[in-house]
Design an enzyme around this catalytic site. Structure first.
Site, short mmCIF file in Angstrom:
data_model
loop_
_atom_site.label_atom_id
_atom_site.label_comp_id
_atom_site.label_asym_id
_atom_site.label_seq_id
_atom_site.Cartn_x
_atom_site.Cartn_y
_atom_site.Cartn_z
N GLU A 1 0.36 -1.35 5.79
CA GLU A 1 1.38 -0.80 6.69
C GLU A 1 1.18 0.69 6.93
O GLU A 1 1.47 1.20 8.03
CB GLU A 1 2.78 -1.06 6.12
CG GLU A 1 3.92 -0.72 7.05
CD GLU A 1 4.41 0.72 6.94
OE1 GLU A 1 5.21 1.15 7.79
OE2 GLU A 1 3.97 1.43 5.99
N ASP B 1 0.83 -1.21 0.00
CA ASP B 1 0.00 0.00 0.00
C ASP B 1 0.86 1.25 0.00
O ASP B 1 2.06 1.21 0.31
CB ASP B 1 -0.94 0.01 1.21
CG ASP B 1 -0.20 0.01 2.54
OD1 ASP B 1 0.86 -0.65 2.64
OD2 ASP B 1 -0.66 0.67 3.48
#
Length: 379
Positions: free
Chosen positions: A135, A71
């Site tokens: 994350e 991400d």
């Protein structure tokens, strides 16, 4: 060049978090693995979100884990000179959201593992490539990994976050809290009839400023601890005394600071502050994020090997936290943070990675895996 096209394609996938959409990156990696004949595993985290894993089996129980997140943060409101999902190349720079943080590191680690597989290397230790979801917000992917896998046999952990090719042995801890004051509404022309939650928050900020000075310590190579008020919300409208105010606080810690002790001291100070005056508001303290600091001994084999490969003498720390805080919260596993991206470009418009740094990192990760996996190191 195949490696550059591979990174371009990854950047052209919008995996901004929220919502993440890491499944799209997992699908890309799966297609690449299938064309190379590499076994892989996709683990669903949430709808549209997943972890991706490759395991190159070793001859012993030990393993070295290469970990990166799929991400990115959102592109933001500031205009970009080059589209954030273009992967455009200008000179020796490749632009796009995640180019530095950290799709370049993720792509380089994948290509290193792919190369080892294609060469049919027989390695004593297992090599794991782990691409995680989430994350940038809550490390949901790392937490899901721990629900299904064990870190018991992990002898080393490599996190591909941006370090500008520097050997990093740790990162600061992150403690995020929300403080809420709850007062009483009244007409704006009669403030004495209410309890102003916003004005009371000003006293809270003063208290935190005193704690910031008291807590400030420095520990190399991580640097100084810090405390910052980052967001305040309160008020209904101009002619109403506000009955609620919330404030977000970002604390960055360095060893030996304890998050539990810091949080307890904040609560004790708030109790004291609000008991001093009659008519004070109620309050609450809500924990939003708790990530411990990570630090590996500079004499560890993994760190000495990285220094040897890079022909470097200096060791560094970084301010941002990583998935290592979830996967390795007690710093039991030697952890190296190393990536081709420049940390100063992370979360910025016109984020880019130096293409040559990216290509060098592929070779670095591959050589690190080979040499670390040997039973005896020639360091």
């Amino acid at each position: 060049m195949d490696a550059v096209r591979f990174l371009q394609e990854m950047i052209q996938i919008d995996s901004s978090n929220p919502p993440g959409n890491e499944d799209k990156v997992s699908k890309m990696l799966a297609e690449r693995c299938e064309s190379a004949g590499i076994p892989y595993k996709i683990t669903q985290v949430e709808p549209g979100r997943s972890n991706f894993e490759i395991r190159l089996k070793g001859e012993s129980d030990g393993k070295l884990i290469f970990c990166g997140h799929m991400d990115t943060v959102l592109p933001g409101e500031q205009p970009w000179t080059y589209s954030p999902f273009s992967g455009e190349i200008v000179g020796d720079k490749l632009y796009g959201r995640g180019a530095s943080d950290m799709k370049s590191g993720l792509a380089a680690m994948y290509l290193a593992v792919e190369s080892l597989f294609k060469e049919g290397r027989k390695l004593p230790k297992e090599i794991v490539f782990l691409a995680t979801a989430g994350e940038e917000v809550d490390s949901c992917g790392a937490r899901t990994y721990l629900e299904n896998e064990t870190m018991e046999n992990a002898e080393g952990l490599v996190i591909g976050e941006p370090t500008n090719e520097k050997v990093v042995i740790g990162h600061k801890g992150a403690l995020w809290i929300e403080i809420v004051t709850i007062g009483k509404t009244a007409h704006g022309s009669m403030p004495d009839k209410g309890t102003n939650a916003v004005e009371w928050m000003h006293k809270v900020i003063g208290m935190l400023d005193s704690l910031k000075k008291k807590w400030k310590i420095s520990a190399e190579p991580l640097g100084e601890s810090s405390l910052a008020v980052t967001k305040i919300n309160g008020g209904v409208q101009t002619n109403v005394i506000p009955d609620r105010c919330s404030m977000s606080v970002d604390i960055r810690s360095v060893p030996p600071q304890s998050h539990e002790q810091l949080l307890t001291e904040i609560k004790n100070n708030l109790n004291e502050l609000f008991s001093e005056e009659e008519g004070s508001p109620d309050f609450s303290v809500n924990l939003q994020l708790d990530r411990p600091a990570i630090l590996t001994d500079e004499s560890d084999k993994l760190i000495r090997l990285a220094l040897d490969l890079k022909k470097q003498d200096s060791l560094y720390g970084v301010s941002y936290y990583t998935d290592a805080a979830v996967l390795n919260p007690e710093s039991r596993i030697p952890t190296l943070i190393y990536g081709p991206g420049d940390e100063s470009l992370a979360h910025q418009p016109n984020e880019y990675v130096d293409i040559q740094a990216y290509l060098r990192s592929i070779d670095f990760y591959k050589e690190l895996a080979v040499k670390f996996s040997k039973e005896e190191s020639n360091i």
